[in-house]
Design a protein around this motif. Structure first.
Motif, mmCIF file in Angstrom:
data_model
loop_
_atom_site.group_PDB
_atom_site.id
_atom_site.type_symbol
_atom_site.label_atom_id
_atom_site.label_comp_id
_atom_site.label_asym_id
_atom_site.label_seq_id
_atom_site.Cartn_x
_atom_site.Cartn_y
_atom_site.Cartn_z
ATOM 1 N N THR A 92 70.321 46.955 40.341
ATOM 2 C CA THR A 92 70.323 46.971 41.804
ATOM 3 C C THR A 92 71.124 48.152 42.338
ATOM 4 O OG1 THR A 92 70.182 44.558 41.812
ATOM 5 C CG2 THR A 92 70.848 45.616 43.855
ATOM 6 N N LEU A 93 72.250 48.428 41.696
ATOM 7 C CA LEU A 93 73.095 49.543 42.136
ATOM 8 C C LEU A 93 72.383 50.885 41.990
ATOM 9 C CD1 LEU A 93 75.833 50.644 43.074
ATOM 10 C CD2 LEU A 93 76.552 50.669 40.670
ATOM 11 N N VAL A 94 71.762 51.114 40.827
ATOM 12 C CA VAL A 94 71.063 52.390 40.646
ATOM 13 C C VAL A 94 69.824 52.461 41.535
ATOM 14 C CG1 VAL A 94 71.922 52.746 38.308
ATOM 15 C CG2 VAL A 94 69.802 51.490 38.642
ATOM 16 N N GLY A 95 69.220 51.314 41.832
ATOM 17 C CA GLY A 95 68.106 51.316 42.771
ATOM 18 C C GLY A 95 68.547 51.677 44.176
ATOM 19 N N TYR A 96 69.714 51.192 44.563
ATOM 20 C CA TYR A 96 70.255 51.515 45.883
ATOM 21 C C TYR A 96 70.646 52.986 45.976
ATOM 22 C CZ TYR A 96 73.271 51.271 50.002
ATOM 23 O OH TYR A 96 73.848 51.484 51.227
ATOM 24 N N ASN A 97 71.181 53.527 44.886
ATOM 25 C CA ASN A 97 71.658 54.912 44.905
ATOM 26 C C ASN A 97 70.548 55.937 44.701
ATOM 27 O OD1 ASN A 97 74.344 54.214 45.345
ATOM 28 N ND2 ASN A 97 74.779 54.015 43.155
ATOM 29 N N PHE A 98 69.560 55.617 43.855
ATOM 30 C CA PHE A 98 68.569 56.617 43.459
ATOM 31 C C PHE A 98 67.134 56.236 43.800
ATOM 32 C CE2 PHE A 98 72.090 56.724 40.340
ATOM 33 C CZ PHE A 98 72.618 57.963 40.680
ATOM 34 N N GLY A 99 66.932 55.117 44.462
ATOM 35 C CA GLY A 99 65.579 54.728 44.819
ATOM 36 C C GLY A 99 64.856 54.043 43.664
ATOM 37 N N VAL A 100 63.529 54.066 43.710
ATOM 38 C CA VAL A 100 62.723 53.362 42.718
ATOM 39 C C VAL A 100 62.955 53.905 41.312
ATOM 40 C CG1 VAL A 100 60.365 52.773 42.050
ATOM 41 C CG2 VAL A 100 60.985 52.842 44.459
ATOM 42 N N ALA A 101 63.275 55.194 41.206
ATOM 43 C CA ALA A 101 63.485 55.792 39.885
ATOM 44 C C ALA A 101 64.688 55.186 39.170
ATOM 45 C CB ALA A 101 63.672 57.305 40.017
ATOM 46 N N GLY A 102 65.676 54.698 39.913
ATOM 47 C CA GLY A 102 66.871 54.136 39.289
ATOM 48 C C GLY A 102 66.580 52.945 38.392
ATOM 49 N N PRO A 103 65.974 51.869 38.922
ATOM 50 C CA PRO A 103 65.641 50.731 38.059
ATOM 51 C C PRO A 103 64.655 51.081 36.950
ATOM 52 C CG PRO A 103 65.571 50.093 40.365
ATOM 53 C CD PRO A 103 65.733 51.579 40.337
ATOM 54 N N ALA A 107 65.576 50.374 33.113
ATOM 55 C CA ALA A 107 64.764 49.556 32.209
ATOM 56 C C ALA A 107 64.274 50.360 31.014
ATOM 57 C CB ALA A 107 63.576 48.968 32.971
ATOM 58 N N ALA A 108 63.977 51.642 31.235
ATOM 59 C CA ALA A 108 63.505 52.483 30.132
ATOM 60 C C ALA A 108 64.569 52.620 29.048
ATOM 61 C CB ALA A 108 63.113 53.861 30.664
ATOM 62 N N GLY A 109 65.831 52.610 29.448
ATOM 63 C CA GLY A 109 66.895 52.701 28.456
ATOM 64 C C GLY A 109 67.097 51.416 27.678
ATOM 65 N N CYS A 110 66.748 50.283 28.287
ATOM 66 C CA CYS A 110 66.939 48.988 27.616
ATOM 67 C C CYS A 110 65.725 48.566 26.788
ATOM 68 C CB CYS A 110 67.234 47.907 28.654
ATOM 69 S SG CYS A 110 68.746 48.177 29.601
ATOM 70 N N SER A 111 64.554 49.013 27.166
ATOM 71 C CA SER A 111 63.331 48.555 26.507
ATOM 72 C C SER A 111 63.261 48.882 25.017
ATOM 73 C CB SER A 111 62.106 49.140 27.225
ATOM 74 O OG SER A 111 62.067 48.707 28.564
ATOM 75 N N PRO A 112 63.658 50.090 24.568
ATOM 76 C CA PRO A 112 63.570 50.366 23.122
ATOM 77 C C PRO A 112 64.342 49.377 22.264
ATOM 78 C CG PRO A 112 63.916 52.401 24.336
ATOM 79 C CD PRO A 112 64.065 51.288 25.321
ATOM 80 N N MET A 113 65.474 48.884 22.755
ATOM 81 C CA MET A 113 66.246 47.916 21.971
ATOM 82 C C MET A 113 65.462 46.628 21.760
ATOM 83 S SD MET A 113 70.090 48.425 23.496
ATOM 84 C CE MET A 113 69.608 48.641 25.203
ATOM 85 N N ILE A 114 64.749 46.184 22.800
ATOM 86 C CA ILE A 114 63.940 44.971 22.669
ATOM 87 C C ILE A 114 62.805 45.195 21.682
ATOM 88 C CG2 ILE A 114 62.518 43.314 23.930
ATOM 89 C CD1 ILE A 114 64.077 43.983 26.432
ATOM 90 N N VAL A 115 62.160 46.352 21.770
ATOM 91 C CA VAL A 115 61.036 46.654 20.880
ATOM 92 C C VAL A 115 61.494 46.709 19.431
ATOM 93 C CG1 VAL A 115 59.294 48.373 20.300
ATOM 94 C CG2 VAL A 115 59.793 47.872 22.697
ATOM 95 N N PHE A 116 62.582 47.429 19.168
ATOM 96 C CA PHE A 116 63.058 47.572 17.796
ATOM 97 C C PHE A 116 63.557 46.240 17.235
ATOM 98 C CE2 PHE A 116 64.013 52.193 18.975
ATOM 99 C CZ PHE A 116 62.783 52.607 18.488
ATOM 100 N N PHE A 117 64.207 45.446 18.080
ATOM 101 C CA PHE A 117 64.714 44.171 17.586
ATOM 102 C C PHE A 117 63.571 43.202 17.291
ATOM 103 C CE2 PHE A 117 66.747 40.021 17.729
ATOM 104 C CZ PHE A 117 67.873 40.257 16.962
ATOM 105 N N SER A 118 62.486 43.290 18.051
ATOM 106 C CA SER A 118 61.337 42.426 17.757
ATOM 107 C C SER A 118 60.752 42.759 16.389
ATOM 108 C CB SER A 118 60.278 42.583 18.845
ATOM 109 O OG SER A 118 59.770 43.904 18.875
ATOM 110 N N VAL A 119 60.671 44.053 16.075
ATOM 111 C CA VAL A 119 60.189 44.459 14.752
ATOM 112 C C VAL A 119 61.147 43.981 13.669
ATOM 113 C CG1 VAL A 119 59.609 46.435 13.294
ATOM 114 C CG2 VAL A 119 58.997 46.448 15.722
ATOM 115 N N LEU A 120 62.454 44.124 13.923
ATOM 116 C CA LEU A 120 63.455 43.659 12.965
ATOM 117 C C LEU A 120 63.371 42.149 12.771
ATOM 118 C CD1 LEU A 120 65.974 44.196 11.211
ATOM 119 C CD2 LEU A 120 67.358 43.932 13.280
#
Length: 242
Positions: A92-103, A107-120
Motif C-alpha cells: 500500500t505504501l509503495v502504491g501510494y508513493n509510486f502509483g500502480v507500478a509500486g505494487p 509483487a514481482a519481487g515476492c513471486s519468484p520465492m513462491i514459484v521456487f518454493f513450490s518446485v522445492l
C-alpha cells in the motif's frame, strides 16, 4: 511572513490525525471477532472428528492433517500466508508513493520465492514423502550440524516474521482506532492460538481459506472505490470532464 509560513508548515508536519474509529470498536474486532472465528474453527474441528474421524490428538493429524490437504486449501493457504500485515502495508505504501507500478514491482519481487518454493515442495514430496517438516529433510540431507544450523535460522526467521506481523497489524489498528499498540499486540494472537491448539494444522488451513475469501472481497471493494473517488481523478471523472 516567512516566519509565519515556517511555523504553519511545522504545525502541519506535527499534526496528529484523529482516529476514525472508537477504541471500543477495535476491541470488539480484535477480541470479539477473533474469539468468534476461533470458536467456529473449533466447532468445525469437532464436526470433522465426528463425521470423518479426524482426531487431532494424534500427532500425524495435528501436524500434517493426515496429508489430505487438497489443492484448494493449499493455494488459499499460500495466498493467506503472503497477505500478512507487513506485505499489505508495504504494498500500500509503495502504491501510494509510486502509483500502480509500486505494487506491481513489490509483487514481482515476492513471486519468484513462491514459484521456487513450490518446485522445492514438489521435489521434497517426491523424495521424502513421509517427512513432516523442512528440518527433517535438512537433517537427512545435511546431517546433525546442518540440522542445528537450520533450527537456529528457522527460529530467528519465525521470531522476526511473527514480530513483523503483530507489530504491523497492531500499528494499523492503533492508527485507525487509537487502541494501545501493546494491548493489540497481546490480544491479536489469542484467537489464533486457541483454534491452532485445538484444531492443529487443518484448522489453520481452513482459517486461511476464510481469510482469503474475506480479503478478496475487501480488495475488490477498495479497488473499485479507488477508481470512483474524485480525489484521485478516476477515469469516470476524466470522461465526464472531457
Amino acid at each position: 511572513m516567512a516566519g509565519g509560513g515556517g511555523s504553519s508548515s511545522a504545525a502541519d508536519a506535527t499534526a496528529v490525525v484523529a482516529p476514525s474509529l472508537p477504541q471500543g470498536a477495535a476491541y470488539a474486532v480484535v477480541v470479539g471477532v477473533g474469539f468468534v472465528i476461533a470458536l467456529i474453527m473449533i466447532g468445525i474441528t469437532k464436526i470433522l472428528k465426528r463425521t470423518v474421524g479426524e482426531d487431532n490428538r494424534k500427532t500425524e493429524m495435528f501436524m500434517t492433517a493426515n496429508r489430505t490437504i487438497n489443492t484448494g486449501l493449499t493455494s488459499s493457504a499460500v495466498i493467506s500466508s503472503w497477505l500478512w500485515s507487513t506485505a499489505m502495508l508495504g504494498s500500500t505504501l509503495v502504491g501510494y508513493n509510486f502509483g500502480v507500478a509500486g505494487p506491481f514491482w513489490f509483487a514481482a519481487g515476492c513471486s519468484p520465492m513462491i514459484v521456487f518454493f513450490s518446485v522445492l515442495g514438489i521435489a521434497c514430496k517426491l523424495r521424502v514423502p513421509q517427512a513432516h517438516t523442512l528440518l527433517e529433510i535438512i537433517r537427512i540431507r545435511y546431517g546433525t550440524v546442518g540440522h542445528i544450523v537450520w533450527i537456529v535460522l528457522c527460529l530467528i526467521n519465525n521470531i522476526i516474521a511473527v514480530a513483523n506481523m503483530l507489530l504491523g497489524a497492531s500499528a494499523a489498528i492503533s492508527a485507525v482506532s487509537g487502541m494501545h499498540v501493546i494491548a493489540a499486540t497481546f490480544l491479536l494472537p489469542i484467537g489464533v492460538i486457541l483454534y491452532t491448539f485445538v484444531g492443529g494444522i487443518k484448522a489453520t488451513f481452513l482459517t486461511d481459506y476464510f481469510h482469503t475469501f474475506v480479503i478478496t472481497i475487501i480488495i475488490c471493494f477498495f479497488t473499485i472505490k479507488a477508481f470512483v473517488t474524485d480525489e484521485i481523478a478516476s477515469p469516470r471523472i476524466s470522461t465526464n470532464s472531457s
